[in-house]
Design an enzyme around this catalytic site. Structure first.
Site, PDB file in Angstrom:
ATOM      1  N   GLU A  42      40.516 -21.319  94.110  1.00  0.00           N
ATOM      2  CA  GLU A  42      40.045 -21.488  95.478  1.00  0.00           C
ATOM      3  C   GLU A  42      39.279 -20.223  95.866  1.00  0.00           C
ATOM      4  O   GLU A  42      39.792 -19.115  95.696  1.00  0.00           O
ATOM      5  CB  GLU A  42      41.207 -21.704  96.451  1.00  0.00           C
ATOM      6  CG  GLU A  42      40.731 -21.942  97.878  1.00  0.00           C
ATOM      7  CD  GLU A  42      41.863 -22.202  98.860  1.00  0.00           C
ATOM      8  OE1 GLU A  42      41.558 -22.424 100.048  1.00  0.00           O
ATOM      9  OE2 GLU A  42      43.037 -22.148  98.452  1.00  0.00           O
ATOM     10  N   ARG A 274      54.061 -18.375  85.476  1.00  0.00           N
ATOM     11  CA  ARG A 274      53.133 -17.447  86.115  1.00  0.00           C
ATOM     12  C   ARG A 274      53.323 -16.043  85.532  1.00  0.00           C
ATOM     13  O   ARG A 274      54.346 -15.731  84.919  1.00  0.00           O
ATOM     14  CB  ARG A 274      53.389 -17.386  87.613  1.00  0.00           C
ATOM     15  CG  ARG A 274      53.189 -18.697  88.335  1.00  0.00           C
ATOM     16  CD  ARG A 274      53.535 -18.573  89.798  1.00  0.00           C
ATOM     17  NE  ARG A 274      52.621 -17.671  90.493  1.00  0.00           N
ATOM     18  CZ  ARG A 274      52.628 -17.471  91.801  1.00  0.00           C
ATOM     19  NH1 ARG A 274      53.528 -18.077  92.561  1.00  0.00           N
ATOM     20  NH2 ARG A 274      51.775 -16.662  92.362  1.00  0.00           N
ATOM     21  N   LYS A 284      47.851 -13.775  97.343  1.00  0.00           N
ATOM     22  CA  LYS A 284      46.495 -13.532  97.853  1.00  0.00           C
ATOM     23  C   LYS A 284      46.511 -13.287  99.361  1.00  0.00           C
ATOM     24  O   LYS A 284      45.715 -12.498  99.871  1.00  0.00           O
ATOM     25  CB  LYS A 284      45.571 -14.705  97.506  1.00  0.00           C
ATOM     26  CG  LYS A 284      44.894 -14.550  96.162  1.00  0.00           C
ATOM     27  CD  LYS A 284      43.638 -15.386  96.045  1.00  0.00           C
ATOM     28  CE  LYS A 284      43.907 -16.842  95.935  1.00  0.00           C
ATOM     29  NZ  LYS A 284      42.650 -17.608  95.639  1.00  0.00           N
TER      30      LYS A 284
END
Length: 569
Positions: A42, A274, A284
Site C-alpha cells: 500500500e 513476519r 508503519k
C-alpha cells in the site's frame, strides 16, 4: 534457476514450506503449470525490512520457478496514499536487486470491482448498511457468541442498488453507509460476519482524482485483483491466515460470476512468518508518527528500519538479502536479534568496502625527527579481500592526527598502543617511538611527540621487525575535516512492539551521536553515497546524502565487531 519438480527427496528437505507447496501445485498441473506471484504494497509509507522479506519471497519464488512477479500498489485508501510513496517503493525494490514483470494498481480494477459488487447485490449476497461503525462493531459478537444481524440485512435488492450508486456521489456523507457482504453472522471466523466491502471516502485519489467516492475494502479488492491479474500464488504474512477463508469465498463468488471456464484457474493464498527485529518497530503508523513528530529526520533516517534508511546508513542490498535468507521462512512468528542483521552487513561489507583512514577523536602527533616540509606518498591497499581493487596513495608528513584513545601516558602492561618509551607501527608507514606529550593548563593532552625509524617503512626490505601495535593516522596538512554520525538502537527496550507504554517513551535519547572535527584522508573526500567504506580499525561507513565538498558527512554503518552485546550483558 528453476528447480525440477521431480527433485530427489534429499533436495526437497532443504526447500522452504512455500517452495514445497509451489512444487506440489506444479506436479499436479494446477494453473497450467504457470507460476505468477505479486508484491502488493500500500503506498502509504516507505518500505521497511519486513517488506524486504516479503519482496525476497514474492520475487524469489517467481525467479526460482521461471515465473513472473508483478508489482501491484494496493491504492484503495486515498486518504493515506500519495505518489511520493509510490516512487520510493519502486526505487527500493530496484535497489534490492529485483525486477517486476508489470506494474499494476488496485485502482486499475475499480470498475471491475464495482461491477462485481453490483452482481453480488443482485444475487442477494450484499446489502447497504446505514448503521454507524460503532453499531456494526457491537453487533459482530465474539468468536463463541453469534453476531446480531443488521436491521438492514434484508432490504430489497433494488433499494440496495439505488443506495450503492448514491454512495459513489459527491453528496454522500462519509460514514453514513457501507456495503456489506451477506455471509454468516454466526460463523466462528469473525471475518465472515458480513464484512464491509465498500465505504465512502471523498479524498481525491492520487491516480483517479475525484472519479470515485466509494472505495473497496482490502479484503474485497485483494483477492479479486489477484484473480484479474492471473496470480497463481498469493504469498503473504501470518496475520492473513484468518482472512484466507474470506479470500477464497470471494474468489468462489467471482468464479461463479465469470462462468464455468474460469474454474480452471484460481489463486492460492500461502502465509509465512513476519520479520520482527529486536529494538525495532515495524508499524508503519508509528513510523509515520516518528517522521511527522520529528523524532527522526525523515523516512530515510539511518536509524529507521526502512529500506531507504538502511541504504542511507550504508547497508548493502546483498547483506539484507543474505540476512533474510539466513533466518528463513516458517509458520511461526519469532523475534530475531538485530545483531544477526548487523553481522550479515559486516560480513558483506568486509568483502566490498574500500579501506581508508579517518580519525574521529583526534589528537596531534608530531614526528619530531621527520624533516619539516617533507612528505611521502605511502601505498594503501584498497581492499585486502579483493586484490583487483588496487591501491591508493596516502600522504605522510611530520604532523599527524591519531585517535586520542590510542595514547595513554601511564599505560598498563597489556596496552599495545602509543605510550612513552614504546614502539608502534603507523599503518602503511613507519615504526615510531613515543617520546612524550604536551598538556594544557588543565592537564589535557594537546600534543604527542614521537621519533620515527627511517629504516622501518612498510614494504622496505628488512622493515618487518615485530611491534605489537599498529595505529591508523592521517596527515594534519593533507586531510579534510568531516562530521561523523554514529547510531545506536532507536528503542531502548528489546521488543518495543510488545511494550504497553507509549512507543515515544521507549525511544533511545542516545540513538544519534554527532561528532564534529573528525578528519579523513583526502582519498575519502571523493566518496559518494552508495560507495562502501571501512574506516580502518573503527568500522564501516558511507557518505551521507547531506555531504557536500565543503561539509563532509559520513554515517557509521556498523562497527567492525559487535560491541552492543558486551555493553548490555
Amino acid at each position: 534457476m528453476a528447480i525440477n519438480v521431480e527433485n530427489q527427496n534429499e533436495e526437497k528437505k532443504s526447500l522452504s514450506f512455500v517452495e514445497q507447496l509451489v512444487e506440489q501445485d506444479l506436479a499436479e498441473g494446477k494453473n497450467g503449470g504457470r507460476i505468477q506471484t505479486r508484491f502488493p504494497p500500500e503506498p502509504n509509507g516507505y518500505l521497511h525490512i519486513g517488506h524486504a522479506k516479503a519482496i525476497c519471497m514474492d520475487f524469489g519464488i517467481a525467479e526460482e520457478y521461471n515465473g513472473v512477479c508483478n508489482l501491484r500498489f494496493d491504492d484503495t485508501n486515498p486518504s493515506k496514499e500519495n505518489n511520493e510513496y509510490v516512487e520510493n517503493i519502486l526505487n527500493d525494490i530496484k535497489w534490492l536487486g529485483f525486477k517486476w514483470g508489470n506494474v499494476y494498481y488496485a485502482s486499475d480494477y475499480f470498475q471491475q470491482l464495482w461491477d462485481f459488487a453490483v452482481w453480488m447485490i443482485k444475487q442477494g449476497n450484499a446489502y447497504i448498511d446505514e448503521q454507524t461503525s460503532e453499531e456494526i462493531a457491537q453487533q459482530k459478537g465474539t468468536p463463541t457468541i453469534p453476531g446480531t444481524p443488521s436491521p438492514y440485512r434484508d432490504r430489497p435488492i433494488e433499494e440496495n442498488l439505488l443506495l450503492f450508486n448514491q454512495m459513489n456521489t459527491p453528496e454522500a456523507i462519509e460514514g453514513s453507509m457501507v456495503l456489506r457482504a451477506k455471509l454468516d453472522m454466526a460463523n466462528p471466523n469473525m471475518h465472515f460476519r458480513d464484512p464491509i466491502m465498500y465505504r465512502i471516502i471523498h479524498t481525491p485519489h492520487h491516480r483517479t482524482g475525484t472519479k470515485w467516492n466509494a472505495y473497496p475494502m482490502y479484503d474485497f479488492a485483494h483477492g479479486q485483483s489477484d484473480y484479474f491479474e492471473g496470480v497463481t500464488h498469493s504469498i503473504c504474512t501470518l496475520e492473513f491466515v484468518p482472512h484466507r477463508p474470506l479470500y477464497d469465498k470471494f474468489i468462489d463468488f467471482l468464479i461463479e460470476k465469470e462462468g464455468a471456464e474460469s474454474q480452471n484457474y484460481r489463486p492460492r493464498q500461502i502465509e509465512f512468518n513476519r520479520l520482527n527485529l529486536t529494538y525495532t518497530m515495524m508499524s508503519k503508523r508509528k513510523l509515520l508518527a516518528l517522521v511527522e513528530e520529528k523524532f527522526v529526520s525523515g523516512w530515510d533516517d539511518p536509524r529507521m528500519p526502512t529500506v531507504s534508511g538502511m541504504r542511507r546508513r550504508g547497508y548493502s542490498p546483498e547483506s539484507i538479502r543474505n540476512f533474510i535468507d539466513s533466518i528463513g521462512y516458517t509458520k511461526f512468528d519469532a523475534l530475531n536479534d538485530v545483531a544477526l542483521l548487523e553481522a550479515a552487513v559486516r560480513e558483506d561489507l568486509n568483502k566490498k568496502s574500500t579501506r581508508v583512514s579517518a580519525v574521529l577523536n583526534p589528537v596531534k602527533l608530531v614526528i619530531t625527527n621527520y624533516p619539516e616540509g617533507q612528505t611521502e606518498e605511502m601505498e594503501a591497499v584498497n581492499n585486502p579481500e579483493n586484490e583487483a581493487d588496487g591501491t591508493h596513495a596516502i600522504t605522510f608528513s611530520r604532523n599527524l592526527w591519531i585517535e586520542r584513545d590510542d595514547f595513554m601516558e601511564d599505560a598498563p602492561k597489556k596496552f599495545f598502543r602509543m605510550t612513552p618509551g614504546k614502539e608502534v607501527r603507523l599503518k602503511n608507514a613507519y615504526i615510531v617511538m613515543c617520546t612524550g606529550c604536551t598538556k594544557d593548563s588543565e592537564g589535557n593532552i594537546i600534543e604527542i611527540q614521537a621519533e620515527y625509524d627511517p629504516e622501518s617503512k612498510s614494504g622496505m626490505e628488512g622493515a618487518n621487525r615485530k611491534v605489537k601495535g599498529t595505529l591508523h593516522w592521517v596527515s594534519a596538512d593533507h586531510c579534510k575535516e568531516a562530521e561523523v554520525r554514529q547510531y545506536d538502537r532507536l528503542f531502548m527496550v528489546e521488543n518495543p512492539s510488545a511494550d504497553e507504554r507509549d512507543f515515544r517513551e521507549l525511544l533511545n535519547p542516545e540513538s544519534l551521536q554527532v561528532l564534529q572535527k573528525c578528519y579523513v584522508e583526502e582519498y575519502a573526500t571523493d566518496m559518494k553515497p552508495g560507495q562502501y567504506l571501512q574506516f580502518q580499525r573503527i568500522g564501516y561507513f558511507m557518505a551521507d546524502t547531506d555531504s557536500t565538498p565543503g561539509h563532509l558527512v559520513f554515517n557509521k554503518t556498523v562497527g567492525l565487531k559487535d560491541t552492543w552485546a558486551k555493553q548490555n550483558k
